[in-house]
Design a protein around this motif. Structure first.
Motif, mmCIF file in Angstrom:
data_model
loop_
_atom_site.group_PDB
_atom_site.id
_atom_site.type_symbol
_atom_site.label_atom_id
_atom_site.label_comp_id
_atom_site.label_asym_id
_atom_site.label_seq_id
_atom_site.Cartn_x
_atom_site.Cartn_y
_atom_site.Cartn_z
ATOM 1 N N HIS A 116 10.455 -26.330 -9.514
ATOM 2 C CA HIS A 116 11.323 -26.821 -8.436
ATOM 3 C C HIS A 116 11.956 -28.175 -8.758
ATOM 4 O O HIS A 116 12.494 -28.832 -7.878
ATOM 5 C CB HIS A 116 10.578 -26.887 -7.096
ATOM 6 N N GLU A 117 11.905 -28.554 -10.019
ATOM 7 C CA GLU A 117 12.577 -29.781 -10.442
ATOM 8 C C GLU A 117 12.750 -29.772 -11.957
ATOM 9 O O GLU A 117 12.027 -29.084 -12.679
ATOM 10 C CB GLU A 117 11.778 -31.028 -10.033
ATOM 11 N N ALA A 145 19.975 -25.618 -5.400
ATOM 12 C CA ALA A 145 19.449 -26.830 -6.028
ATOM 13 C C ALA A 145 20.328 -28.037 -5.691
ATOM 14 O O ALA A 145 21.554 -27.923 -5.580
ATOM 15 C CB ALA A 145 19.361 -26.653 -7.538
ATOM 16 N N ASP A 146 19.687 -29.196 -5.526
ATOM 17 C CA ASP A 146 20.402 -30.473 -5.404
ATOM 18 C C ASP A 146 20.478 -31.097 -6.793
ATOM 19 O O ASP A 146 19.460 -31.225 -7.481
ATOM 20 C CB ASP A 146 19.657 -31.408 -4.453
ATOM 21 N N LYS A 157 16.721 -30.754 -8.286
ATOM 22 C CA LYS A 157 15.582 -30.630 -7.375
ATOM 23 C C LYS A 157 15.826 -29.479 -6.405
ATOM 24 O O LYS A 157 16.936 -29.303 -5.890
ATOM 25 C CB LYS A 157 15.356 -31.924 -6.598
ATOM 26 N N ALA A 158 14.780 -28.693 -6.186
ATOM 27 C CA ALA A 158 14.823 -27.596 -5.216
ATOM 28 C C ALA A 158 13.449 -27.536 -4.561
ATOM 29 O O ALA A 158 12.629 -26.672 -4.899
ATOM 30 C CB ALA A 158 15.158 -26.280 -5.907
ATOM 31 N N PRO A 159 13.167 -28.468 -3.651
ATOM 32 C CA PRO A 159 11.809 -28.614 -3.090
ATOM 33 C C PRO A 159 11.230 -27.332 -2.509
ATOM 34 O O PRO A 159 10.035 -27.070 -2.641
ATOM 35 C CB PRO A 159 11.996 -29.677 -2.004
ATOM 36 N N GLY A 160 12.066 -26.518 -1.909
ATOM 37 C CA GLY A 160 11.559 -25.267 -1.332
ATOM 38 C C GLY A 160 11.729 -24.068 -2.244
ATOM 39 O O GLY A 160 11.494 -22.929 -1.833
#
Length: 429
Positions: A116-117, A145-146, A157-160
């Protein structure tokens, strides 16, 4: 710095084993980041790029081992490697590693999918033209993704976790197709990749991912659909034969004359290039062991070609085919549509006596009856081998300098050619 010396004028006769494809092996190795289980790959070529990628993967925490030699195994057969990413210990791919090989940027997809990152260095330029990573970034953004660019790094980053969506590429990109397909295997829901690359190496990666538990349809076509799963597991997969190496050695036989069995390859990997070679006067027959290549007695015929994405004529065979056309009985036109600045080998072929004129993205080649050996300088991977091909047919001695490019993509080229009667040797420098 090593060089290769070639004394021309000998026909090639014998057997050349075709290695596993570099352009398939690299994304397959990167796919090991998607699972904590072991991914075993056979028919992996022994190349500088494979060794470099191994170092990059080990930096992320991948354990790597290679099978020892087996009874009856040919020295030129591919190797079997085992990659285990039980724990990703670092999600950063540093500049000092990524800058040495553009394909290492592809780790960004599996890293953000599983962890997720990711923080991956921008790869920088390339001798054969710019190959921007915009498609990679836009594709990952479509999957939720951010992304920021910070001090030369792409920070994702894609926390979820990633979420499936429709990703349409404005232009066909093999690397972006590989990357988004790998990322989508662990995304929630369905991902549709539109205008996907159709190259055999994409289908080969999809076959491996499917063996690992992924759900993929349409690989090898312009539309690929991936249904995300919770996890992938280990698998065993054999790397597809190298179609560029196949075409390269077929062109070497066409250049020199003779008859060679290209063992362990398949015609359907490069039908367009083989059809072009047949037009140029080369006989190519598919046999159970591979492809038999024979130059008939009518000389080399001029043929016009335009490079295109698969299934068209490959850009990675453009330089080799130009070398062949330098001795054709007439004029040919070779148009490059994939990469800018991919005619750097023209000046070096001219040192051997080739008559080539550049008009925009087209090279106009007037065939000559004789090439003469000379010192030449390799500028990139495919240009390097084109000079070797020309040297095999040139009168006298040709020395190809800066052949470290060759070691990135051709496994023991001089050994394979020597077995077929070529007078060629590597000179350590």
């Amino acid at each position: 710095m090593d060089s290769i010396k070639v004394v021309g004028g000998r026909e090639l006769k014998g057997v050349i084993p075709i290695s596993g494809a570099k352009n398939a092996a690299l994304p397959l190795m990167i796919a090991s980041l998607l699972t904590e289980d072991t991914l075993t790959l056979s028919n992996v070529p022994r190349l500088r790029d494979v060794a470099q990628l191994t170092q990059i993967l080990m930096n992320h925490g991948v354990d790597y081992s290679v099978n020892g030699k087996r009874s009856g195994q040919d020295d030129l057969d591919g190797q079997t490697v085992h990659l285990t990413a039980r724990e990703i210990v670092d999600t950063t791919a540093p500049y000092e590693l990524v800058s040495k090989m553009r394909a290492s940027f592809w780790v960004i997809g599996p890293l953000v999918a599983r962890m997720h990152e990711a923080r991956v260095s921008l790869p920088g330029g390339c001798a054969i033209g710019t190959r921007p990573v915009d498609f990679f970034i836009e594709g990952l953004e479509k999957l939720g993704a951010d992304i920021d660019i910070d001090a030369g790094y792409v920070v994702v980053k894609a926390p979820g976790g990633l979420v499936g969506d429709r990703v349409e590429f404005p232009k066909v990109s093999v690397g972006a197709t590989h990357t988004i397909m790998m990322a989508a295997t662990l995304a929630k829901g369905e991902t549709e990749i539109v205008n996907a690359a159709c190259e055999p190496e994409v289908a080969d990666l999809a076959a491996c991912l499917t063996a690992m538990g992924a759900k993929i349809e349409g690989a090898g076509t312009p539309v690929i659909r991936i249904q995300g799963v919770d996890r992938l597991h280990g698998a065993h997969h054999a790397v597809v034969p190298d179609r560029i190496e196949t075409g390269t050695y077929a062109m070497a036989v066409a250049m020199t004359g003779g008859e060679v069995l290209l063992r362990g390859t398949r015609a359907n990997l490069l039908d367009t290039a083989l059809d072009t070679l047949r037009e140029a006067g080369t006989e190519i027959t598919e046999v159970p062991e591979g492809l038999k290549v024979y130059r008939n007695g009518n000389g080399i015929q001029p043929v016009d070609v335009t490079t295109e994405p698969f299934p068209g004529f490959p850009t990675d065979l453009q330089a080799q085919f130009m070398a062949l056309m330098t001795m054709a009985g007439g004029q040919s036109r070779i148009t490059e549509t994939i990469f800018e600045n991919r005619f750097m080998h023209v000046q070096e072929l001219a040192r051997l006596g080739a008559q080539i004129h550049i008009d925009g993205n087209t090279a106009i080649v007037d065939g000559v009856s004789t090439l003469r050996g000379a010192p030449v300088m390799a500028t990139d991977l495919r240009a390097s081998v084109s000079l070797v091909i020309a040297g095999l047919a040139a009168e006298g001695e040709t020395t190809v300098n800066r052949v470290y490019h060759l070691d990135r993509g051709f496994e023991r080229l001089e050994d394979k050619l020597t077995r077929c009667g070529a007078q060629i040797e590597r000179i350590s420098g």
